[in-house]
Design a protein around this motif. Structure first.
Motif, PDB file in Angstrom:
ATOM      1  N   UNK A  40      54.813 -80.484 -19.299  1.00  0.00           N
ATOM      2  CA  UNK A  40      54.940 -80.718 -17.858  1.00  0.00           C
ATOM      3  C   UNK A  40      55.567 -79.523 -17.150  1.00  0.00           C
ATOM      4  N   UNK A  41      56.447 -78.809 -17.869  1.00  0.00           N
ATOM      5  CA  UNK A  41      57.086 -77.640 -17.240  1.00  0.00           C
ATOM      6  C   UNK A  41      56.056 -76.562 -16.915  1.00  0.00           C
ATOM      7  N   UNK A  42      54.973 -76.486 -17.731  1.00  0.00           N
ATOM      8  CA  UNK A  42      53.957 -75.451 -17.486  1.00  0.00           C
ATOM      9  C   UNK A  42      52.642 -76.056 -16.995  1.00  0.00           C
ATOM     10  N   UNK A  43      52.724 -77.231 -16.349  1.00  0.00           N
ATOM     11  CA  UNK A  43      51.501 -77.942 -15.930  1.00  0.00           C
ATOM     12  C   UNK A  43      50.869 -77.303 -14.692  1.00  0.00           C
ATOM     13  N   UNK A  44      49.558 -77.626 -14.526  1.00  0.00           N
ATOM     14  CA  UNK A  44      48.853 -77.253 -13.300  1.00  0.00           C
ATOM     15  C   UNK A  44      48.565 -78.524 -12.508  1.00  0.00           C
ATOM     16  N   UNK A  45      48.448 -78.391 -11.209  1.00  0.00           N
ATOM     17  CA  UNK A  45      48.107 -79.554 -10.381  1.00  0.00           C
ATOM     18  C   UNK A  45      46.760 -80.103 -10.837  1.00  0.00           C
ATOM     19  N   UNK A  46      46.639 -81.441 -10.814  1.00  0.00           N
ATOM     20  CA  UNK A  46      45.426 -82.079 -11.325  1.00  0.00           C
ATOM     21  C   UNK A  46      44.311 -82.144 -10.315  1.00  0.00           C
ATOM     22  N   UNK A  47      44.536 -81.653  -9.101  1.00  0.00           N
ATOM     23  CA  UNK A  47      43.444 -81.704  -8.125  1.00  0.00           C
ATOM     24  C   UNK A  47      43.575 -80.544  -7.160  1.00  0.00           C
TER      25      UNK A  47
ATOM     26  N   UNK B 169      56.585 -90.449 -10.847  1.00  0.00           N
ATOM     27  CA  UNK B 169      56.638 -89.344 -11.827  1.00  0.00           C
ATOM     28  C   UNK B 169      55.235 -88.802 -12.056  1.00  0.00           C
ATOM     29  N   UNK B 170      55.105 -87.530 -12.503  1.00  0.00           N
ATOM     30  CA  UNK B 170      53.774 -86.963 -12.717  1.00  0.00           C
ATOM     31  C   UNK B 170      53.012 -87.641 -13.855  1.00  0.00           C
ATOM     32  N   UNK B 171      51.678 -87.590 -13.751  1.00  0.00           N
ATOM     33  CA  UNK B 171      50.788 -88.145 -14.775  1.00  0.00           C
ATOM     34  C   UNK B 171      50.240 -86.979 -15.605  1.00  0.00           C
ATOM     35  N   UNK B 172      50.659 -86.852 -16.890  1.00  0.00           N
ATOM     36  CA  UNK B 172      50.219 -85.714 -17.714  1.00  0.00           C
ATOM     37  C   UNK B 172      48.808 -85.929 -18.274  1.00  0.00           C
ATOM     38  N   UNK B 173      47.873 -85.136 -17.765  1.00  0.00           N
ATOM     39  CA  UNK B 173      46.461 -85.262 -18.168  1.00  0.00           C
ATOM     40  C   UNK B 173      46.150 -84.124 -19.140  1.00  0.00           C
ATOM     41  N   UNK B 174      45.707 -84.463 -20.356  1.00  0.00           N
ATOM     42  CA  UNK B 174      45.458 -83.433 -21.370  1.00  0.00           C
ATOM     43  C   UNK B 174      44.232 -82.586 -21.027  1.00  0.00           C
ATOM     44  N   UNK B 175      44.383 -81.274 -21.237  1.00  0.00           N
ATOM     45  CA  UNK B 175      43.244 -80.358 -21.126  1.00  0.00           C
ATOM     46  C   UNK B 175      42.644 -80.379 -19.736  1.00  0.00           C
ATOM     47  N   UNK B 176      41.297 -80.509 -19.681  1.00  0.00           N
ATOM     48  CA  UNK B 176      40.626 -80.508 -18.379  1.00  0.00           C
ATOM     49  C   UNK B 176      40.423 -81.920 -17.822  1.00  0.00           C
TER      50      UNK B 176
ATOM     51  N   UNK C  97      46.303 -94.585  -9.708  1.00  0.00           N
ATOM     52  CA  UNK C  97      47.018 -94.170  -8.488  1.00  0.00           C
ATOM     53  C   UNK C  97      46.513 -94.948  -7.278  1.00  0.00           C
ATOM     54  N   UNK C  98      45.197 -95.151  -7.199  1.00  0.00           N
ATOM     55  CA  UNK C  98      44.635 -95.886  -6.058  1.00  0.00           C
ATOM     56  C   UNK C  98      45.107 -97.343  -6.062  1.00  0.00           C
ATOM     57  N   UNK C  99      45.113 -97.970  -7.241  1.00  0.00           N
ATOM     58  CA  UNK C  99      45.543 -99.373  -7.316  1.00  0.00           C
ATOM     59  C   UNK C  99      47.005 -99.523  -6.899  1.00  0.00           C
ATOM     60  N   UNK C 100      47.802 -98.497  -7.156  1.00  0.00           N
ATOM     61  CA  UNK C 100      49.227 -98.567  -6.820  1.00  0.00           C
ATOM     62  C   UNK C 100      49.531 -97.976  -5.441  1.00  0.00           C
ATOM     63  N   UNK C 101      48.510 -97.424  -4.792  1.00  0.00           N
ATOM     64  CA  UNK C 101      48.745 -96.789  -3.494  1.00  0.00           C
ATOM     65  C   UNK C 101      49.601 -95.537  -3.601  1.00  0.00           C
ATOM     66  N   UNK C 102      49.471 -94.812  -4.707  1.00  0.00           N
ATOM     67  CA  UNK C 102      50.264 -93.596  -4.938  1.00  0.00           C
ATOM     68  C   UNK C 102      49.389 -92.358  -4.721  1.00  0.00           C
ATOM     69  N   UNK C 103      50.002 -91.220  -4.385  1.00  0.00           N
ATOM     70  CA  UNK C 103      49.207 -90.023  -4.070  1.00  0.00           C
ATOM     71  C   UNK C 103      48.586 -89.378  -5.320  1.00  0.00           C
ATOM     72  N   UNK C 104      47.383 -88.854  -5.130  1.00  0.00           N
ATOM     73  CA  UNK C 104      46.705 -88.201  -6.255  1.00  0.00           C
ATOM     74  C   UNK C 104      47.384 -86.881  -6.651  1.00  0.00           C
ATOM     75  N   UNK C 105      48.302 -86.442  -5.813  1.00  0.00           N
ATOM     76  CA  UNK C 105      49.041 -85.216  -6.139  1.00  0.00           C
ATOM     77  C   UNK C 105      49.973 -85.417  -7.339  1.00  0.00           C
ATOM     78  N   UNK C 106      50.118 -86.648  -7.832  1.00  0.00           N
ATOM     79  CA  UNK C 106      50.950 -86.863  -9.022  1.00  0.00           C
ATOM     80  C   UNK C 106      50.246 -86.393 -10.296  1.00  0.00           C
ATOM     81  N   UNK C 107      48.951 -86.075 -10.196  1.00  0.00           N
ATOM     82  CA  UNK C 107      48.217 -85.651 -11.406  1.00  0.00           C
ATOM     83  C   UNK C 107      48.631 -84.240 -11.823  1.00  0.00           C
TER      84      UNK C 107
END
Ligand code: NAD
Ligand code: DAU
Length: 338
Positions: free
Chosen positions: A331-338, A197-204, A252-262
């Motif tokens: 999350x509905x109006x989120x931007x990609x984290x990277x 599932x996506x990781x919701x990062x506040x602000x910048x 994400x790195x510890x779990x081997x998951x993609x950074x695109x989840x941000x």
């Protein structure tokens, strides 16, 4: 020593109960916990035969007076503890973090020789953009949560100054590890990542926190309880400044998951940009964190990986309602984290 541990079914409180049973088996422990959404009897299941547990409210004077009358020290972990929930409704925060603290203080004063330890937070200093908060700094809390915690701290100080209560305060930084309710950033990110599932990062994503392993925080509290000087405040930090992007990448790195989840989502209102404490004073008392930042994150992530029934039962219950309310639109109006 006979201890009353409040909030002992929560995250740090339950870890502290385990520490005392391991390090001071001669002590006796009574836990009082209201079992709010954040309190979980499962956190004490393995030690239930070694403690006395009372399901009660620290703002209930009748219950508290009886319990405090039989102990040598009160360690107050009980609190409403989540900033985001305090932004939705702060009533319970005022009742528990202020009125509850005052109820415990009055009971401790009436019990001759009783020591009182208030578990507080670095958030009472407010955001610090440069440098490090010292124990003598003015308080500048900026969320209803931290304002209520600051109110509690000021009452503790007043009971020391006015009545000579043997009181000490710890002000801890962001703490992570086993048993943390998955509304807080690290367990939220870990459990979301495990499920893809996506990781919701506040602000910048540039807000900075100092992350301490829960066992280290508990050791600091225990040292202050047994060796701290009456009337003193002790900051507890580890000087690891990570922003939220750093935290998400580590998880994400510890779990081997993609950074695109941000995902970058609408910020928390009044989001404090940085906390950082000067913890020289507790270092001089004899404490230093034993877990490196890598161990702190590794142990935390592994615990959630190997204890999925613990957090899945939480996330599938009431938490889902809060999650949808708080994060749904974000999350509905989120931007990609990277
Ligand atoms: P938590 O939310 O996991 O646990 C709080 C516990 O208190 C729960 O078991 C809950 O049921 C109980 N409780 C709430 N209201 C109560 C009441 N009126 N009477 C009795 N019990 C009640 O919180 P936590 O993260 O373990 O935090 C514990 C303490 O440490 C809090 O005082 C918090 O302000 C402080 N603190 C937390 C952190 C952190 O990063 N988690 C850092 C510094 C300080
Ligand atoms: O500093 C000590 C405090 O740490 C304690 O007093 C509080 O009880 C505890 O909840 C914690 O407060 P924070 O607000 O710092 O923790 P939280 O885990 O909510 O957020 C940590 C950082 O991550 C913060 O900059 C906000 C950000 N965050 C948080 C969540 C929940 C996100 O970017 N996304 C999120 O979904």
């Amino acid at each position: 020593m006979k201890l009353l541990i409040t909030g002992g079914a929560g995250f740090i409180g339950s870890n502290y109960v385990h520490l005392v049973l391991e390090e001071h088996p001669e002590d006796s422990i009574t836990v009082i916990d209201k079992l709010t959404y954040a309190g979980n009897p499962a956190n004490l299941e393995d030690v239930q035969d070694r403690i006395s547990f009372v399901h009660g409210d620290i703002a209930d004077a009748d219950v508290v007076n009886d319990l405090v009358a039989g102990v040598d020290a009160v360690v107050n972990f009980a609190a409403e503890s989540h900033v985001d929930r305090s932004l939705e409704n702060s009533d319970d925060f005022i009742r528990t973090n202020v009125q509850g603290t005052k109820t415990l203080l009055k009971a401790a004063l009436d019990r001759a020789g009783c020591r009182y330890l208030q578990v507080s937070t670095d958030e009472v200093y407010g955001a610090v953009l440069t440098g490090h908060s010292r124990e003598t700094d003015a308080l500048d809390p900026r969320s209803p949560y931290s304002a209520a915690k600051a109110g509690g701290d000021l009452l503790v100080r007043s009971y020391f100054s006015s009545y000579g209560l043997d009181a000490v305060i710890t002000r801890g930084a962001n703490t992570i590890g086993p048993h943390q309710y998955p509304e807080k950033v690290v367990p939220l990110f870990v459990t979301n990542a495990i499920d893809g599932e996506p990781l919701p990062i506040y602000g910048d994503g540039q807000a900075v926190r100092d992350y301490v392993y829960v066992r280290d925080h508990c050791e600091a509290i225990d040292l202050v309880l047994r060796k701290g000087r009456a009337g003193e405040i002790y900051n507890v930090g580890a000087s690891r400044e990570l922003n939220t992007i750093d935290v998400s990448d580590r998880v994400l790195d510890l779990l081997g998951k993609p950074r695109t989840l941000k995902r970058l989502v609408t910020d928390r209102p009044g989001h404090d940009r940085r906390y950082s404490v000067d913890w020289t004073k507790i270092r001089e008392l004899g404490w230093t964190p034993r877990h490196s930042v890598d161990e702190t994150f590794d142990r935390t992530v592994r615990w959630y990986e190997t204890h999925q029934p613990w957090w899945r039962s939480i996330k599938s219950g009431d938490f889902a309602v809060f999650y949808e309310r708080w994060y749904g639109q974000r999350l509905a109006s989120a931007r990609a984290g990277e």
